[in-house]
Design a protein around this motif. Structure first.
Motif, PDB file in Angstrom:
ATOM      1  N   LYS A  44      40.888  32.513   8.029  1.00 42.98           N
ATOM      2  CA  LYS A  44      41.950  32.606   8.503  1.00 42.98           C
ATOM      3  C   LYS A  44      42.173  32.910   9.889  1.00 42.98           C
ATOM      4  O   LYS A  44      43.092  32.491  10.754  1.00 42.98           O
ATOM      5  N   ARG A  45      41.304  33.932  10.466  1.00 37.54           N
ATOM      6  CA  ARG A  45      41.176  34.155  11.869  1.00 37.54           C
ATOM      7  C   ARG A  45      40.200  33.237  12.780  1.00 37.54           C
ATOM      8  O   ARG A  45      40.087  33.552  14.053  1.00 37.54           O
ATOM      9  N   GLN A  46      39.666  32.514  12.042  1.00 39.71           N
ATOM     10  CA  GLN A  46      38.528  31.558  12.633  1.00 39.71           C
ATOM     11  C   GLN A  46      37.549  32.283  13.224  1.00 39.71           C
ATOM     12  O   GLN A  46      37.221  32.011  14.709  1.00 39.71           O
ATOM     13  N   VAL A  47      37.033  33.205  12.598  1.00 41.25           N
ATOM     14  CA  VAL A  47      35.630  33.977  12.996  1.00 41.25           C
ATOM     15  C   VAL A  47      34.858  33.679  11.993  1.00 41.25           C
ATOM     16  O   VAL A  47      34.741  33.095  11.112  1.00 41.25           O
ATOM     17  N   GLU A  48      33.463  34.305  12.522  1.00 42.02           N
ATOM     18  CA  GLU A  48      32.320  34.060  11.692  1.00 42.02           C
ATOM     19  C   GLU A  48      32.577  35.006  10.386  1.00 42.02           C
ATOM     20  O   GLU A  48      33.301  36.147  10.458  1.00 42.02           O
ATOM     21  N   ARG A  49      31.844  34.655   9.276  1.00 44.75           N
ATOM     22  CA  ARG A  49      32.136  35.306   7.991  1.00 44.75           C
ATOM     23  C   ARG A  49      31.741  36.987   8.303  1.00 44.75           C
ATOM     24  O   ARG A  49      32.169  37.813   7.730  1.00 44.75           O
ATOM     25  N   GLN A  50      30.592  37.093   9.060  1.00 48.97           N
ATOM     26  CA  GLN A  50      29.915  38.382   9.051  1.00 48.97           C
ATOM     27  C   GLN A  50      31.052  39.380  10.078  1.00 48.97           C
ATOM     28  O   GLN A  50      31.071  40.506   9.613  1.00 48.97           O
ATOM     29  N   GLU A  51      31.796  38.716  10.791  1.00 48.87           N
ATOM     30  CA  GLU A  51      32.863  39.706  11.413  1.00 48.87           C
ATOM     31  C   GLU A  51      34.062  39.924  10.083  1.00 48.87           C
ATOM     32  O   GLU A  51      34.537  41.056  10.411  1.00 48.87           O
ATOM     33  N   GLY A  52      34.034  39.137   9.396  1.00 50.00           N
ATOM     34  CA  GLY A  52      35.201  39.299   8.006  1.00 50.00           C
ATOM     35  C   GLY A  52      34.544  40.616   7.558  1.00 50.00           C
ATOM     36  O   GLY A  52      35.296  41.665   7.286  1.00 50.00           O
TER      37      GLY A  52
END
Length: 335
Positions: free
Chosen positions: A42-50
């Motif tokens: 949703k935020r278009q960031v890396e999975r690790q950031e999630g």
């Protein structure tokens, strides 16, 4: 990010918390912290950031729980099923977990201030050795604390936990610590990873999924289940308040179900003890009153000896688990 965020609630949050605390409050809440990967997309960031944002939300949620006098929290951090994800994601989660547990060791003063005891529930042998060591050090370091408890389920599924509990009872029988007739529903509960905790009063799952995903299946049979659509990293104090309200609306029926189950367990154990004594006495007595008195005394003696056996077995089981962690903790953490 600290494991427990410092800080007070704002005025509106304090007012709401005080209103909630006027009613029955859950003492133990379990969370399935779902939605980290969808949040990242949703935020278009890396999975690790999630996943990192998910940990930060846990720290914030623990602060809210402290303000609501919720003194025990259990979280589903990593399922055994998660090992089936891509190697890159699994390696990233292992590294994140290692960093957070090492960070925890640097925050012992804060954890001691709040009296936080960290427990990790699951099969640690499935994890990399450096993570095992970091976890063991954190668990051993906080073991004396008893004001509040955080149970982190890591390399865990409920079916695996129940299977392991059966293996532990079989071990007890093999070692001569208990008899096969001592095996019961209550004893199995005492052999679970969660044996030192009361069953959760409430289980919350975020992200809109309406299933338990093999989490605390045994322990939540009489818990309030709350499913919320919010993604875990977006969870708020107000989402938690909404869940507590659902618990309060269902409090009486939950308590009644728990009380009935406890009564059934007592009756089941009494019947089991009577059956064992009847088998022992089947070649004695002739049905006269004296025999009835002897039978009653035999039941009391058998119950006492069974309880002593069970307590000795549970002590040996706890010693075995503590020794495993102590040995790991005494090793140098691999960086």
């Amino acid at each position: 990010m600290s494991w427990i965020r410092e800080g007070e609630l704002n005025l509106l949050e304090k007012l709401s918390a005080n209103i909630l605390k006027a009613g029955p409050m859950p003492k133990h809440v379990a969370f399935i912290m779902d939605g980290n990967r969808r949040y990242a997309r949703k935020r278009q960031v890396e999975r690790q950031e999630g996943h990192t944002q998910g940990f930060d939300k846990l720290a914030e949620t623990l602060r809210w729980c402290l303000h609501l006098n919720i003194r025990e929290v259990t979280v589903y951090a990593f399922s055994i099923e998660n090992f089936k994800r891509s190697k890159e994601e699994v390696d990233g989660l292992m590294e994140l977990a290692k960093q957070k547990f090492i960070k925890l060791l640097e925050e012992q003063e804060n954890l001691e201030k709040h009296g936080v005891c960290i427990r990790v529930l699951g099969d640690l042998t499935m994890l990399p050795l450096d993570l095992q060591q970091a976890i063991a050090k954190a668990v051993v370091a906080t073991r004396p604390h008893n004001q509040c408890f955080l149970n982190v389920c890591f390399a865990y599924t409920s079916r695996y936990e129940i299977t392991n509990a059966v293996r532990e009872m079989a071990w007890g029988v093999e070692q001569g610590l208990i008899k096969s007739s001592d095996v019961s529903e209550a004893l199995l509960s005492e052999c679970l990873y969660s044996r030192n905790s009361p069953n959760p009063d409430m289980l919350i799952r975020t992200s809109g999924e309406v299933r338990l995903s093999d989490f605390l299946l045994w322990q939540t049979s009489h818990s309030c289940l709350v499913f919320q659509s919010i993604l875990w990293p977006e969870y708020s104090f107000w989402n938690l308040c909404e869940a507590v309200l659902q618990y309060q609306f269902n409090y009486r029926s939950i308590q009644k179900a728990r009380e009935l189950h406890q009564e059934e367990q007592v009756l089941q154990q009494l019947e089991a003890d009577r059956a064992c004594v009847a088998e022992l006495l089947q070649h004695h007595g002739n049905g006269k009153p004296a025999y009835a008195q002897m039978r009653q005394e035999a039941i009391l003696n058998y119950t006492t000896s069974r309880e002593e056996r069970v307590q000795d077995f549970l002590g040996a089981l706890q010693h075995k688990r503590d020794t495993f962690l102590d040995d790991l903790s005494s090793q140098t953490v691999l960086v």
